[in-house]
Enzyme design. Structure first.
Site, PDB file in Angstrom:
ATOM      1  CG  HIS A  58      25.356  55.092 -15.687  1.00  0.00           C
ATOM      2  ND1 HIS A  58      26.150  55.630 -16.692  1.00  0.00           N
ATOM      3  CD2 HIS A  58      26.149  54.206 -15.013  1.00  0.00           C
ATOM      4  CE1 HIS A  58      27.367  55.107 -16.623  1.00  0.00           C
ATOM      5  NE2 HIS A  58      27.386  54.223 -15.592  1.00  0.00           N
ATOM      6  CB  CYS A  97      27.782  51.100 -14.464  1.00  0.00           C
ATOM      7  SG  CYS A  97      27.815  51.724 -12.764  1.00  0.00           S
TER       8      CYS A  97
END
Length: 527
Positions: free
Chosen positions: A480, A502
């Site tokens: 992301h 992430c």
């Protein structure tokens, strides 16, 4: 004189003179009889007809014959009487000569035979002897003698005395069946401990012919206890000195090759061998394995009732073994990145996972229907390709190099089409970006990232909006954009700027990756 002349009959005697009379009284010496002398004798005796003399001879001969017959009858009757209580010459009882012995003498002989009796059992590899005492055997000598003497045909004794007679068949005994049975049973069971069982005729697969065939029954060496006891019983009853065992005393096969049900079972089993199946993976039909007669034969079961079925457990085991070789999800895989560097990774959710249960059902159905051709292996997860275990099975992929803090995207041809620096998870044991081969689960834009629920507040630890979201783990790790990061790459992930797991990208890099990565593409995370 009257002048009539008297004529003498021609058989009248002439008058004798005194001289003639004196001469008649003199007896001449005996001389050899001349023809007609007997007639003269009969005449001298006052018998005028010679035929009457012949009748006298017959009566004399008859009297002599009657005397002889009477003597013979007396001898005959005396012989019959004698042999009513004595045995003919050349008579035996067992091994004993009982010629001319009386019934009482033979009774003693029979009793002695019983006392000395033993039977030797031989044959089929077995040999032992049972004595009369072990068998609890007793011989009724009087009964044996009476039965034997009853065989004497006393009225034919003049003939029977020249014949041989064997009265051994009348030797019979009484014995303890339990005692004899125990002795025999013990001997047979000891022998059977090392003997081989018979083999029933059956249906077996021949790798040479590639067919199920009826195999003939085979005799073993194990003895049938009851059959041996019966054989010995018969020998003892007959007072035989031996009992020879044969094939009838062996434990017999219960299923013979002549049983038509065996042929039917073989035909049914062979009908399944017509299937020739190639197992393939995925829509591109990657070869995985072959199933032919040799494999199918291991799963076909012919029961004791000769019903043909499939051994589900054997099929499960085969499928499980195949699945282990085909399953790649989570396994250790070594690959060489297009830039020449080699890495080994394990874990993750990308790769092949075989659906064992569905595969067993599909294979069995294909065999029953005699499929000749390809059968796609049932899976729950699929990779891009399959080249065996332990190697790359993905096509296009994103390579996340934690050590370099760099992400690269390669297409199916292994060409680098995108790359960018990143910030991965904080290496503290709780927020590390997990290594392994993963797959892109979905793609979303303008997504809110939500952290774990705090025990203290009951609220998510964070809620962060991102423009591009590309998750690759079920725990919430993905690519992301991270506009709060002031820079990417280097050691920032270890310097306090690491993520919750992430892979942080710049907004522009996230947008570019979003455009080229597809759901299902592999994500390879490694140190």
């Amino acid at each position: 004189m009257s002048g009539k002349k008297e004529t003498m009959g021609k058989h009248a005697a002439a008058p004798q003179s005194p001289q003639d009379a004196s001469q008649t009284q003199q007896i001449p010496p005996v001389q050899q009889a001349q023809p007609g002398a007997f007639n003269s004798a009969f005449q001298a005796a006052g018998v005028s007809d010679p035929k009457v003399g012949k009748g006298f001879n017959k009566r004399l001969a008859m009297r002599v014959g009657i005397v002889i017959a009477a003597v013979l009858l007396v001898v005959y009757i005396a012989g019959a009487f004698f042999f009513s209580g004595h045995f003919f010459p050349n008579t035996t009882l067992g091994s004993q000569d009982i010629s001319l012995k009386s019934t009482s003498d033979v009774a003693e002989v029979a009793t002695d035979i019983g006392s000395d009796y033993s039977v030797t059992v031989t044959g089929d590899g077995l040999s032992f002897t049972v004595s009369s005492s072990q068998a609890g055997l007793e011989v009724d000598g009087q009964e044996v003698a009476e039965q034997s003497i009853a065989d004497n045909n006393i009225w034919l004794w003049p003939i029977e005395v020249f014949r041989a007679h064997d009265e051994s068949a009348n030797l019979s005994s009484e014995y303890s069946e339990s005692g004899l049975g125990d002795v025999v049973r013990q001997q047979v069971e000891t022998f059977n401990a090392t003997a081989t069982d018979p083999v029933n005729a059956s249906v077996q697969y021949s790798s040479a012919s590639g067919q199920f065939e009826v195999t003939a029954e085979k005799a073993g060496t194990k003895l049938d206890v009851d059959a041996v006891i019966l054989k010995v019983n018969d020998a003892v009853l007959d007072m035989s000195s031996s009992a020879v065992l044969g094939t009838s005393e062996l434990v017999q096969p219960t299923v013979l090759s002549s049983n038509p049900a065996l042929t039917t079972a073989a035909d049914t089993a062979n009908s399944y061998l017509t299937a020739d199946i190639e197992l393939v993976l995925g829509t591109t039909a990657i070869h995985a394995a072959d199933i032919g007669a040799n494999e199918i034969s291991q799963w076909v079961v012919i029961g004791d009732d000769l019903a043909v079925s499939f051994d589900e457990e054997a099929m499960d085991a085969w499928v499980e073994e195949l699945a282990v070789s085909l399953n790649t999800v989570g396994t250790e895989r070594t690959y060489t990145r297009p830039d020449g560097q080699t890495f080994t990774v394990s874990g993750g959710t990308y790769g092949w996972t075989i659906d064992d249960d569905a595969m067993v059902a599909d294979v069995e159905d294909a065999i029953r229907n005699g499929l000749v051709g390809q059968l796609t292996v049932a899976t729950t997860l699929e990779g891009y390709t399959y080249n065996g275990s332990g190697v790359q099975d993905w096509g296009a992929y994103a390579d996340v190099d934690i050590s370099e803090q760099h992400v690269r995207f390669y297409n199916e041809a292994g060409e680098l089409v995108w790359e960018a620096d990143c910030v991965t998870g904080k290496p503290d044991g709780s927020h590390d970006t997990p290594t392994g081969v993963w797959r892109v689960l979905n793609k979303k834009t303008n997504y809110t990232l939500t952290g774990d629920i705090s025990v203290a507040t009951g609220q998510p630890e964070y809620e962060t909006k991102v423009s591009y979201w590309m998750p690759f783990t079920y725990s919430g790790c993905g690519f992301h954009d991270a506009t709060w990061q002031s820079a990417f790459g280097g050691t920032r992930y270890k310097d306090g700027y690491g993520s919750h797991g992430c892979v942080n990208l710049s907004l522009s890099d996230a947008a570019s990756l979003y455009d080229i990565i597809a759901v299902g593409n592999a994500v390879v995370v490694h140190e």
